[in-house]
Scaffold this motif. Structure first.
Motif, PDB file in Angstrom:
ATOM      1  N   CYS A   1       0.834  -1.197   0.000  1.00 11.05           N
ATOM      2  CA  CYS A   1       0.000   0.000   0.000  1.00 11.05           C
ATOM      3  C   CYS A   1       0.870   1.249   0.000  1.00 11.05           C
ATOM      4  O   CYS A   1       1.767   1.393   0.837  1.00 11.05           O
TER       5      CYS A   1
ATOM      6  N   PHE B   1      -0.104   4.332   0.569  1.00 14.80           N
ATOM      7  CA  PHE B   1      -0.508   5.406   1.477  1.00 14.80           C
ATOM      8  C   PHE B   1       0.553   5.554   2.558  1.00 14.80           C
ATOM      9  O   PHE B   1       0.987   4.575   3.177  1.00 14.80           O
TER      10      PHE B   1
ATOM     11  N   CYS C   1       1.263   3.261   5.846  1.00 16.75           N
ATOM     12  CA  CYS C   1       0.573   1.965   5.813  1.00 16.75           C
ATOM     13  C   CYS C   1       1.541   0.851   5.393  1.00 16.75           C
ATOM     14  O   CYS C   1       1.902  -0.001   6.190  1.00 16.75           O
TER      15      CYS C   1
ATOM     16  N   VAL D   1      -3.246   0.774  -3.397  1.00 21.68           N
ATOM     17  CA  VAL D   1      -3.577   0.922  -1.979  1.00 21.68           C
ATOM     18  C   VAL D   1      -4.397  -0.272  -1.509  1.00 21.68           C
ATOM     19  O   VAL D   1      -4.946  -1.042  -2.306  1.00 21.68           O
TER      20      VAL D   1
ATOM     21  N   CYS E   1      -7.346   2.105   3.088  1.00 21.52           N
ATOM     22  CA  CYS E   1      -6.791   3.403   2.696  1.00 21.52           C
ATOM     23  C   CYS E   1      -7.549   3.988   1.510  1.00 21.52           C
ATOM     24  O   CYS E   1      -7.706   5.219   1.407  1.00 21.52           O
TER      25      CYS E   1
ATOM     26  N   LYS F   1     -10.561   5.587   2.917  1.00 19.41           N
ATOM     27  CA  LYS F   1     -10.183   6.765   3.691  1.00 19.41           C
ATOM     28  C   LYS F   1      -9.946   7.975   2.790  1.00 19.41           C
ATOM     29  O   LYS F   1     -10.457   9.070   3.060  1.00 19.41           O
TER      30      LYS F   1
ATOM     31  N   TYR G   1      -7.377  14.687   1.943  1.00 22.69           N
ATOM     32  CA  TYR G   1      -6.395  14.006   1.109  1.00 22.69           C
ATOM     33  C   TYR G   1      -6.552  14.457  -0.341  1.00 22.69           C
ATOM     34  O   TYR G   1      -7.068  13.724  -1.192  1.00 22.69           O
TER      35      TYR G   1
END
Length: 385
Positions: free
Chosen positions: A39, A41, A44, A93, A97, A100, A108
């Motif tokens: 991932c 992000f 993470c 991802v 995530c 999110k 973001y």
């Protein structure tokens, strides 16, 4: 090749002009390769090729659009339709995530996701491009090994090594201290020096033929760190690290080259027994040396202009210390001979203590008596090497 996720099964466009969510297989492969199947992000880094519960091989990756695919989607409106499924607009991802970033698109924005993608893919490129010869076996030595939030933590050590070196194995060698008593007793020093020597022989010396490079992290009383250095010697290819406490706790060396002048001060009276005072992290009053050795002591001193706990920041400084220490020890031997012991009174960073031991040539130099600084008792003799 990763197995298909649900987002891979969208219909392949029938004509180049038809824009769908389908990401061409070459782009998918490139995205997986750049992200190393993790991932992207920030923070993470979850593996996306296995179940986090059962560890079974399964594709849990999702391909998030940085600029939205749908006109009304999160971060919509700035990418041409034909570029929506290009590698530069996709971020590999996990499901969590992905949810999110899409449910909090104001928090973001696309610019932030682009930075995360670039940082993650850049890190993967750097790590995978490291020369295999840069592998190093990590050694941790100290009383606090295993304690929660201990500075002697393998993850902190691995972070300090990167990118010049990387750990040869996941788990480091731990030369733990065994004694819970006070370090102002002969029993303490005898027990710990024997324990260190035994563990070194079993865990390090036994591997020297197979290991090309070592990374050494020590946090222990100075005399024991000097002993550790004498066990390693400079015949083994090793990097020694210093715990930095400012601006935050870290073992990483500064990227900025720092020049430090080390001062060698010979005694006016050179006829008495030799003492070497190393005043780097603190100044040592000569009166304290006379209290131990008497007024006839010939005190040689290795110092810096402003001794303090945080002066050692760079590899260049540590190298300069090695050069200065070799010089003063040679001068002492030329004046006092090699038969009488040299008494050493150190106030120095841990990395300097280890390197002091490493430069010792046991067959060519006088014996060393290492003293430990105790308050308010002054100095006590700890070890003889």
């Amino acid at each position: 090749m990763p197995s298909k996720s649900k987002t891979d099964t969208a219909t392949d466009p029938t004509t180049p002009s038809e824009v769908t969510r389908y990401v061409p297989r070459p782009v998918q492969n490139l995205l997986w390769g750049r992200a190393a199947g993790r991932c992207a992000f920030s923070g993470c880094n979850r593996p996306l090729y296995k179940s986090p519960v059962t560890q079974e091989s399964v594709n849990i990756a999702e391909k998030a659009h940085i600029w939205a695919f749908a006109a009304g989607g999160p971060r919509a409106g700035r990418t041409r339709n034909e570029a929506l499924n290009d590698i530069d607009n996709l971020m590999l991802v996990c499901h969590d995530c992905h949810c999110k970033i899409d449910k909090n698109s104001e928090k973001y924005p696309a610019e932030l996701l682009q930075q995360m993608k670039a940082a993650h893919e850049g890190r993967i490129s750097l790590v995978t491009g490291i020369d295999p010869k840069r592998a190093s076996r990590v050694v941790l030595f100290g009383a606090s090994i295993g304690a929660e939030k201990s500075p002697l933590d393998k993850d902190r050590a691995h972070q300090a090594m990167f990118p010049l070196r990387f750990p040869a194995t996941e788990d480091p060698i731990k030369l733990s201290m065994s004694w819970a008593g006070r370090d102002n007793t002969d029993t303490y020093w005898a027990t710990e020096s024997a324990n260190l020597t035994s563990e070194f022989d079993a865990q390090v010396r036994s591997q020297t033929a197979q290991v090309e490079h070592w990374s050494v992290f020590g946090l222990a009383p100075i005399p024991l760190l000097v002993l550790l250095g004498t066990l390693f010697t400079d015949k083994l290819n090793a990097d020694v690290y210093q715990l930095q406490r400012e601006p935050f706790q870290s073992w990483s060396w500064s990227d900025t080259s720092i020049d430090t002048e080390f001062h060698v001060t010979p005694p006016q009276n050179q006829s008495g027994p030799a003492a070497l005072v190393i005043s780097l992290s603190d100044r040592i009053s000569h009166d304290r040396i006379f209290k131990v050795m008497g007024q006839t002591a010939s005190i040689w001193e290795l110092s810096v202009a402003e001794p303090n706990n945080d002066f050692l920041k760079s590899r260049e400084q540590l190298s300069a210390f090695r050069t200065a220490a070799k010089r003063i020890i040679r001068e002492i031997a030329s004046v006092h001979g090699r038969e009488q012991p040299l008494k050493i009174f150190p106030a120095m960073p841990v990395a300097c203590a280890i390197e002091l031991g490493r430069i010792r040539m046991p067959k060519a130099e006088m014996p060393w008596e290492i003293f430990d600084q105790r308050q308010p008792d002054g100095f006590v003799r700890a070890l003889v090497v």
